[in-house]
Scaffold this motif. Sequence first.
Motif, PDB file in Angstrom:
ATOM      1  N   GLY A  17       0.807  -1.213   0.000  1.00  0.00           N
ATOM      2  CA  GLY A  17       0.000   0.000   0.000  1.00  0.00           C
ATOM      3  C   GLY A  17       0.839   1.261   0.000  1.00  0.00           C
ATOM      4  O   GLY A  17       1.996   1.284   0.445  1.00  0.00           O
ATOM      5  N   VAL A  18       0.243   2.346  -0.485  1.00  0.00           N
ATOM      6  CA  VAL A  18       0.982   3.603  -0.634  1.00  0.00           C
ATOM      7  C   VAL A  18       1.388   4.207   0.707  1.00  0.00           C
ATOM      8  O   VAL A  18       2.301   5.030   0.766  1.00  0.00           O
ATOM      9  CB  VAL A  18       0.150   4.625  -1.435  1.00  0.00           C
ATOM     10  CG1 VAL A  18      -0.021   4.175  -2.861  1.00  0.00           C
ATOM     11  CG2 VAL A  18      -1.203   4.875  -0.769  1.00  0.00           C
ATOM     12  N   GLN A  25       7.786  -1.249   1.046  1.00  0.00           N
ATOM     13  CA  GLN A  25       6.960  -1.493  -0.130  1.00  0.00           C
ATOM     14  C   GLN A  25       7.772  -2.211  -1.216  1.00  0.00           C
ATOM     15  O   GLN A  25       7.320  -3.189  -1.813  1.00  0.00           O
ATOM     16  CB  GLN A  25       6.420  -0.173  -0.665  1.00  0.00           C
ATOM     17  CG  GLN A  25       5.395  -0.319  -1.774  1.00  0.00           C
ATOM     18  CD  GLN A  25       4.919   1.044  -2.246  1.00  0.00           C
ATOM     19  OE1 GLN A  25       5.721   1.956  -2.445  1.00  0.00           O
ATOM     20  NE2 GLN A  25       3.611   1.185  -2.416  1.00  0.00           N
ATOM     21  N   PRO A  52      -5.040  -5.254  -6.834  1.00  0.00           N
ATOM     22  CA  PRO A  52      -5.231  -3.793  -6.957  1.00  0.00           C
ATOM     23  C   PRO A  52      -3.981  -2.982  -6.649  1.00  0.00           C
ATOM     24  O   PRO A  52      -3.697  -1.980  -7.326  1.00  0.00           O
ATOM     25  CB  PRO A  52      -6.350  -3.501  -5.948  1.00  0.00           C
ATOM     26  CG  PRO A  52      -7.095  -4.795  -5.833  1.00  0.00           C
ATOM     27  CD  PRO A  52      -6.058  -5.860  -5.946  1.00  0.00           C
ATOM     28  N   ASP A  53      -3.220  -3.387  -5.636  1.00  0.00           N
ATOM     29  CA  ASP A  53      -1.994  -2.652  -5.311  1.00  0.00           C
ATOM     30  C   ASP A  53      -0.942  -2.823  -6.401  1.00  0.00           C
ATOM     31  O   ASP A  53      -0.211  -1.874  -6.727  1.00  0.00           O
ATOM     32  CB  ASP A  53      -1.431  -3.123  -3.975  1.00  0.00           C
ATOM     33  CG  ASP A  53      -2.261  -2.636  -2.792  1.00  0.00           C
ATOM     34  OD1 ASP A  53      -2.759  -1.497  -2.851  1.00  0.00           O
ATOM     35  OD2 ASP A  53      -2.420  -3.393  -1.817  1.00  0.00           O
ATOM     36  N   VAL A  55      -1.553  -3.228  -9.549  1.00  0.00           N
ATOM     37  CA  VAL A  55      -2.003  -2.376 -10.659  1.00  0.00           C
ATOM     38  C   VAL A  55      -1.639  -0.918 -10.391  1.00  0.00           C
ATOM     39  O   VAL A  55      -1.187  -0.198 -11.291  1.00  0.00           O
ATOM     40  CB  VAL A  55      -3.521  -2.547 -10.887  1.00  0.00           C
ATOM     41  CG1 VAL A  55      -4.046  -1.503 -11.868  1.00  0.00           C
ATOM     42  CG2 VAL A  55      -3.827  -3.957 -11.385  1.00  0.00           C
ATOM     43  N   GLN A  56      -1.806  -0.487  -9.154  1.00  0.00           N
ATOM     44  CA  GLN A  56      -1.464   0.898  -8.818  1.00  0.00           C
ATOM     45  C   GLN A  56       0.023   1.176  -9.063  1.00  0.00           C
ATOM     46  O   GLN A  56       0.402   2.255  -9.542  1.00  0.00           O
ATOM     47  CB  GLN A  56      -1.826   1.177  -7.365  1.00  0.00           C
ATOM     48  CG  GLN A  56      -1.638   2.633  -6.962  1.00  0.00           C
ATOM     49  CD  GLN A  56      -2.176   2.915  -5.569  1.00  0.00           C
ATOM     50  OE1 GLN A  56      -2.232   2.031  -4.730  1.00  0.00           O
ATOM     51  NE2 GLN A  56      -2.582   4.152  -5.332  1.00  0.00           N
ATOM     52  N   ILE A  57       0.860   0.199  -8.758  1.00  0.00           N
ATOM     53  CA  ILE A  57       2.309   0.382  -8.906  1.00  0.00           C
ATOM     54  C   ILE A  57       2.704   0.476 -10.381  1.00  0.00           C
ATOM     55  O   ILE A  57       3.759   1.031 -10.717  1.00  0.00           O
ATOM     56  CB  ILE A  57       3.053  -0.749  -8.174  1.00  0.00           C
ATOM     57  CG1 ILE A  57       2.838  -0.616  -6.654  1.00  0.00           C
ATOM     58  CG2 ILE A  57       4.550  -0.741  -8.482  1.00  0.00           C
ATOM     59  CD1 ILE A  57       3.307  -1.810  -5.848  1.00  0.00           C
ATOM     60  N   GLY A  59       1.456   2.418 -12.425  1.00  0.00           N
ATOM     61  CA  GLY A  59       1.180   3.767 -12.890  1.00  0.00           C
ATOM     62  C   GLY A  59       2.303   4.748 -12.663  1.00  0.00           C
ATOM     63  O   GLY A  59       3.362   4.435 -12.097  1.00  0.00           O
ATOM     64  N   GLN A  67       7.758  -0.811 -11.282  1.00  0.00           N
ATOM     65  CA  GLN A  67       6.818  -1.110 -12.358  1.00  0.00           C
ATOM     66  C   GLN A  67       7.175  -2.432 -13.028  1.00  0.00           C
ATOM     67  O   GLN A  67       6.297  -3.226 -13.378  1.00  0.00           O
ATOM     68  CB  GLN A  67       6.821   0.019 -13.392  1.00  0.00           C
ATOM     69  CG  GLN A  67       6.254   1.333 -12.860  1.00  0.00           C
ATOM     70  CD  GLN A  67       6.443   2.465 -13.847  1.00  0.00           C
ATOM     71  OE1 GLN A  67       7.491   2.593 -14.476  1.00  0.00           O
ATOM     72  NE2 GLN A  67       5.420   3.300 -13.993  1.00  0.00           N
ATOM     73  N   PRO A  95      -2.621   0.715 -17.940  1.00  0.00           N
ATOM     74  CA  PRO A  95      -1.219   0.968 -17.581  1.00  0.00           C
ATOM     75  C   PRO A  95      -0.252  -0.034 -18.197  1.00  0.00           C
ATOM     76  O   PRO A  95       0.894   0.320 -18.500  1.00  0.00           O
ATOM     77  CB  PRO A  95      -1.210   0.896 -16.050  1.00  0.00           C
ATOM     78  CG  PRO A  95      -2.444   0.172 -15.661  1.00  0.00           C
ATOM     79  CD  PRO A  95      -3.449   0.482 -16.719  1.00  0.00           C
TER      80      PRO A  95
END
Length: 279
Positions: A17-18, A25, A52-53, A55-57, A59, A67, A95
């Motif tokens: 998580g961010v 992380q 989901p996390d 996928v966020q990375i 971006g 990435q 992405p």
Amino acid sequence: MPPLPRRELRNLVRKLGVATRPAEQRSALATLALLSDDEANLAAIASAGAIPDLVQILGAGFQTDMQLDAAGTLMNLGRNVDNKAIIAAAGAIPPLVNLLGPSYSADVQLEAVGALLNLSAHADNNAMIAEAGAIPALVRLLGPGFAAGVQEDAAGVLGNLAVTPAHTVTIAAAGAIPLLVQLLGPDSQALTLRYTSNAMMSFAMNADIVGLVTAAGAIPPLRQLMHSSPDVYTREYALRALALLGDSEAGEAIALPIGTAEATAEVQEAMGALHIVSM
């Protein structure tokens, strides 16, 4: 890497998580990337909520090495049939397509196109892949300046997309056919030949594109593959493509009834297989 207990795996996923410190992380991501190399872990990683996390990375705002690991982990997770739809639903496709761009390294492109290959083996994902602008990016990756692995997986994704007639037209209009014909040559790896002959079969089904396929010089290498490829799927795809292109020898061969001595059990399996490929 051996599986982790469920609680330990969930704790690891939480560190993606961010709000987590960057070092933690990065370490959690690297561990998940290693865990995802083992097919036994794929369902558990998805169940722990990692997708989901990851996928966020993919971006903007994350370092390229992160990435790379996120795309590679999603590529591995996409080998699991149930995960393909979950990854797409989490928003991974745009992405991943972005990571195919010229500003990214060959390593990142390879992981991203590999992830898209596995996602494209789920037919419901293919419209999303096309709508995300993947086709021009994939066609560019077929060019001679790209690594063989990148070309191979790009051909695989395009072959899967080409199952849909509208996508076939778009792929041809983007200039894919001459580049794919170049990949039918003897210097290509076995999977590249399978993926490319699969794409040629789909193109040959479209009357508006047949002329482009023949004009690009596809018939001689397809004949060679039909006769000499050690891969049953490549032989079958080449055979079907040639028959659709009007090749008389292929037309006679494909008319052999299932169950004859010539139609081996392997070829029977290939004849009945939907032409969707994945890693």
